[in-house]
Write a protein that holds these residues in place. Structure first.
Motif, PDB file in Angstrom:
ATOM      1  N   LEU A 105       0.857  -1.202   0.000  1.00  0.00           N
ATOM      2  CA  LEU A 105       0.000   0.000   0.000  1.00  0.00           C
ATOM      3  C   LEU A 105       0.886   1.243   0.000  1.00  0.00           C
ATOM      4  CD1 LEU A 105      -2.693   1.625   0.570  1.00  0.00           C
ATOM      5  CD2 LEU A 105      -2.313   1.129   2.988  1.00  0.00           C
ATOM      6  N   TYR A 106       0.670   2.097  -0.977  1.00  0.00           N
ATOM      7  CA  TYR A 106       1.435   3.349  -1.030  1.00  0.00           C
ATOM      8  C   TYR A 106       0.466   4.523  -0.909  1.00  0.00           C
ATOM      9  CZ  TYR A 106       4.823   6.873  -2.469  1.00  0.00           C
ATOM     10  OH  TYR A 106       5.663   7.959  -2.497  1.00  0.00           O
ATOM     11  N   ALA A 107       0.785   5.443  -0.030  1.00  0.00           N
ATOM     12  CA  ALA A 107      -0.077   6.618   0.134  1.00  0.00           C
ATOM     13  C   ALA A 107       0.793   7.867   0.065  1.00  0.00           C
ATOM     14  CB  ALA A 107      -0.796   6.550   1.474  1.00  0.00           C
ATOM     15  N   CYS A 108       0.348   8.835  -0.714  1.00  0.00           N
ATOM     16  CA  CYS A 108       1.124  10.066  -0.861  1.00  0.00           C
ATOM     17  C   CYS A 108       1.063  10.863   0.437  1.00  0.00           C
ATOM     18  CB  CYS A 108       0.577  10.904  -2.009  1.00  0.00           C
ATOM     19  SG  CYS A 108       0.791  10.044  -3.581  1.00  0.00           S
ATOM     20  N   GLY A 109       2.210  11.207   0.925  1.00  0.00           N
ATOM     21  CA  GLY A 109       2.293  11.898   2.214  1.00  0.00           C
ATOM     22  C   GLY A 109       2.369  13.408   2.074  1.00  0.00           C
ATOM     23  N   GLU A 159       9.385  11.346  -7.147  1.00  0.00           N
ATOM     24  CA  GLU A 159       9.727  10.626  -5.904  1.00  0.00           C
ATOM     25  C   GLU A 159       8.753   9.479  -5.643  1.00  0.00           C
ATOM     26  OE1 GLU A 159       8.935  14.279  -3.465  1.00  0.00           O
ATOM     27  OE2 GLU A 159       7.867  12.901  -2.141  1.00  0.00           O
ATOM     28  N   CYS A 160       7.464   9.693  -5.918  1.00  0.00           N
ATOM     29  CA  CYS A 160       6.488   8.644  -5.602  1.00  0.00           C
ATOM     30  C   CYS A 160       6.685   7.430  -6.510  1.00  0.00           C
ATOM     31  CB  CYS A 160       5.062   9.189  -5.720  1.00  0.00           C
ATOM     32  SG  CYS A 160       4.661  10.318  -4.373  1.00  0.00           S
ATOM     33  N   SER A 161       6.991   7.690  -7.793  1.00  0.00           N
ATOM     34  CA  SER A 161       7.234   6.570  -8.704  1.00  0.00           C
ATOM     35  C   SER A 161       8.475   5.799  -8.262  1.00  0.00           C
ATOM     36  CB  SER A 161       7.445   7.090 -10.133  1.00  0.00           C
ATOM     37  OG  SER A 161       6.209   7.456 -10.687  1.00  0.00           O
ATOM     38  N   VAL A 182      -3.564  15.219 -11.830  1.00  0.00           N
ATOM     39  CA  VAL A 182      -2.185  15.636 -12.116  1.00  0.00           C
ATOM     40  C   VAL A 182      -1.169  14.678 -11.477  1.00  0.00           C
ATOM     41  CG1 VAL A 182      -0.481  17.499 -11.938  1.00  0.00           C
ATOM     42  CG2 VAL A 182      -2.884  18.062 -12.315  1.00  0.00           C
ATOM     43  N   HIS A 183      -1.101  14.693 -10.172  1.00  0.00           N
ATOM     44  CA  HIS A 183      -0.023  13.962  -9.504  1.00  0.00           C
ATOM     45  C   HIS A 183      -0.067  12.451  -9.807  1.00  0.00           C
ATOM     46  CE1 HIS A 183       3.060  12.947  -6.711  1.00  0.00           C
ATOM     47  NE2 HIS A 183       2.243  12.353  -5.862  1.00  0.00           N
ATOM     48  N   HIS A 184      -1.227  11.856  -9.640  1.00  0.00           N
ATOM     49  CA  HIS A 184      -1.297  10.403  -9.856  1.00  0.00           C
ATOM     50  C   HIS A 184      -1.232  10.035 -11.333  1.00  0.00           C
ATOM     51  CE1 HIS A 184      -2.982   9.638  -5.562  1.00  0.00           C
ATOM     52  NE2 HIS A 184      -1.698   9.926  -5.597  1.00  0.00           N
ATOM     53  N   GLU A 185      -1.810  10.883 -12.161  1.00  0.00           N
ATOM     54  CA  GLU A 185      -1.705  10.672 -13.618  1.00  0.00           C
ATOM     55  C   GLU A 185      -0.222  10.678 -14.004  1.00  0.00           C
ATOM     56  OE1 GLU A 185      -3.867   9.370 -15.922  1.00  0.00           O
ATOM     57  OE2 GLU A 185      -5.271  11.015 -15.578  1.00  0.00           O
ATOM     58  N   ASN A 186       0.535  11.593 -13.417  1.00  0.00           N
ATOM     59  CA  ASN A 186       1.954  11.709 -13.744  1.00  0.00           C
ATOM     60  C   ASN A 186       2.772  10.552 -13.173  1.00  0.00           C
ATOM     61  OD1 ASN A 186       1.163  14.011 -14.996  1.00  0.00           O
ATOM     62  ND2 ASN A 186       2.153  15.426 -13.585  1.00  0.00           N
ATOM     63  N   GLU A 187       2.389  10.094 -11.988  1.00  0.00           N
ATOM     64  CA  GLU A 187       3.082   8.923 -11.414  1.00  0.00           C
ATOM     65  C   GLU A 187       2.903   7.721 -12.348  1.00  0.00           C
ATOM     66  OE1 GLU A 187       2.390   7.630  -7.400  1.00  0.00           O
ATOM     67  OE2 GLU A 187       2.126   9.670  -6.697  1.00  0.00           O
ATOM     68  N   ILE A 188       1.677   7.545 -12.819  1.00  0.00           N
ATOM     69  CA  ILE A 188       1.387   6.412 -13.720  1.00  0.00           C
ATOM     70  C   ILE A 188       2.229   6.545 -14.986  1.00  0.00           C
ATOM     71  CG2 ILE A 188      -0.394   5.434 -15.259  1.00  0.00           C
ATOM     72  CD1 ILE A 188      -2.431   5.888 -13.022  1.00  0.00           C
TER      73      ILE A 188
HETATM   74 ZN    ZN Z   1       2.477  10.711  -4.711  1.00  0.00          ZN
END
Ligand code: ZN
Ligand code: AMP
Length: 484
Positions: free
Chosen positions: A25-29, A220-222, A245-251
């Motif tokens: 489980l990953y959660a953006c902090g 960093e999240c990726s 934005v953020h999650h679309e970009n992580e993907i």
């Molecule tokens: Zn993130």
């Protein structure tokens, strides 16, 4: 079977892990440039519930939370100042001190809300090499381009761009603001690495194959999710504002680099508003956990308030709502105290007096099993497994407490439910209230006043006891003191 709403497919799905019995489980902090507010904490409470529900279903959960201590720019268009540097200037401190201070403040609130510690807190600045490595992979595969202020991701090259938010690039184009950075190929292309300004030493900067600089926010999240959880991993969570934005970009980054999905389930929590308005500093309605504590309210009352709303519906925070949650929590603790006491006391005394097999409330004595609560426990499980229906689960909890099941069975069920609810029941179950010396003195003085039939003084002393957070109740056996 656990079901959750998967933003990626826009429907509720059966939850199937990648590896039997284990979940990543990953959660953006947080970005640690200021105090996190109660809206942020609504997101972390929802993620904590998600984690607890997974554990309740028997999974061993590896939970990673990142700490963004560099590189989150003021605007999503990758322009403007780094939020941490900006705050450092404001406070006249170093950027490192700002990050350290607000990270510590964040973790203090985390504990106050009884959020389980993640398996790992992953700081962006501790993973610069991992981020550079990932950008290199993207460069080798032809997904990047260089402009004067940094290395960017070319979203047009990634065919899956927009799949999480469901936005088509054409629509995005139509709705796009005037690009803040005119040299980008598309307004929604984003920075992977930003260069330090020429001839100025940035406080936070690192060497890289492209020049001195610092990572963009998304990378960093990726880099860290893949490092600690592999790819794909099971669940990625965050607030709904991260979807477009953020999650679309992580993907885009992770899937373009490694040619496989980033995560199987994307779970997003709705926002918290205050008095029906978006919370913001300028409106003066931005609250911190500290503000709740200063009002003399247990921060877990805020947690209870959040549990009372489904994570996918908006929660409107009001003073009355918080007070209502606080009262409910206090009643719960009062019941919990009583439950534990009876479990020990009642069972023993009844054992020596077998004729009392059942008390007037229908509570069984020794040998009571949890059988009576089994059905309610199943109902509780059904509620939480139905896309984390915490309002439904709370209702089952109250139904269980009001049922005429044996006290010991109720105590046992309540502790089980609290593995998910996280309301710190174990600190109250069967525990006597610790009365401060100051309150005990006032109670004694009040008893003396009552003996002298000085009702005026007795009332005044009752008010003083109340101000200290306790209720004095007169019973045939003397004064009974309870927490407010
Ligand atoms: Zn993130
Ligand atoms: P940020 O530090 O802005 O990245 O936010 C941290 C977390 O809080 C993210 O998961 C956001 O989606 C979430 N968040 C921010 N504002 C709110 C809000 N008003 N209500 C609920 N969640 C929020």
């Amino acid at each position: 079977m656990l079901k959750v709403y998967n933003t990626l497919h826009k429907k509720i799905e059966d939850f199937l892990p990648i590896k039997k019995g284990r979940i990543g489980l990953y959660a953006c902090g947080p970005t640690v440039y200021n105090f996190a507010h109660i809206g942020n904490f609504r997101a972390y409470i929802f993620e904590d519930i998600l984690r607890r529900v997974l554990a309740y279903n028997g999974y061993k959960v590896k939970h990673i939370v990142n700490i963004t201590d560099v590189g989150h720019l003021r605007s999503d268009a990758d322009a403007g100042e780094d939020k941490i540097l900006e705050q450092a200037k404001k406070e006249g401190k170093s950027a490192w001190d700002i990050a350290k201070f607000y990270e510590a403040a964040f973790k203090k609130d985390w504990v106050r809300l009884n959020l389980l510690p993640p398996s790992k807190w992953a700081r962006a600045t501790d993973h610069i090499k991992d981020q550079i490595k990932l950008i290199k992979v993207l460069e080798e595969k032809g997904y990047t381009y260089k402009i004067p202020d940094g290395i960017y991701f070319d979203t047009a090259k990634f065919s899956g761009y927009g799949k999480l938010s469901g936005q088509k690039l054409e629509d995005k184009e139509a709705g796009a603001r005037v690009a803040e950075n005119s040299e980008k190929r598309h307004p929604w292309d984003f920075a992977l690495w930003k260069f330090s300004p020429k001839d100025i030493r940035r406080e936070m900067e690192w060497p890289s194959p492209w020049g001195k600089g610092f990572p963009g926010w998304h990378i960093e999240c990726s880099a860290m999710s893949t490092k600690y959880l592999g790819q794909p991993f099971d669940v990625h969570a965050g607030g709904i504002d991260h979807i477009p934005v953020h999650h679309e970009n992580e993907i885009a980054q992770s899937e373009a680099a490694y040619g496989k999905p980033l995560a199987d389930y994307w779970v997003h929590g709705e926002f918290l508003a205050v008095d029906d308005k978006k919370m913001s500093k300028s409106l003066g309605n931005l609250y911190l956990i500290d503000d709740i504590v200063k009002r003399g309210i247990n921060p877990l009352a805020f947690r209870y308030l959040c549990l009372g709303a489904h994570y996918r519906s908006k929660l409107n925070f009001t003073r009355e709502g918080l007070e209502g949650a606080n009262n409910a929590l206090k009643s719960l603790y009062k019941i919990a105290r009583g439950l534990g006491k009876q479990k020990i006391g009642l069972a023993r005394s009844l054992a020596s007096r077998p004729t009392f097999g059942r008390s007037h409330t229908g509570e069984a004595a020794d040998g009571a099993t949890a059988e009576g609560c089994a059905e309610l426990e199943q109902n509780f499980l059904d509620r939480i497994n139905d896309d984390l229906d915490t309002p439904g689960a709370l209702a089952i909890m109250w139904e269980m407490l009001k049922s005429d099941n044996p006290t010991s069975a109720k105590a046992e069920s309540l502790l089980k439910f609290d593995e998910v609810l996280g309301l710190d029941i174990k600190s109250y179950l069967g525990k006597k209230i610790k009365i401060p010396v100051a309150v005990a003195k006032l109670v004694k003085a009040r008893e003396a006043a009552r003996a002298e039939k000085n009702w005026k003084l007795s009332d005044e002393l009752r008010d003083k006891i109340f101000e200290l957070g306790f209720l004095a109740e007169d019973t045939a056996e003397g004064t009974k003191v309870e927490e407010k």
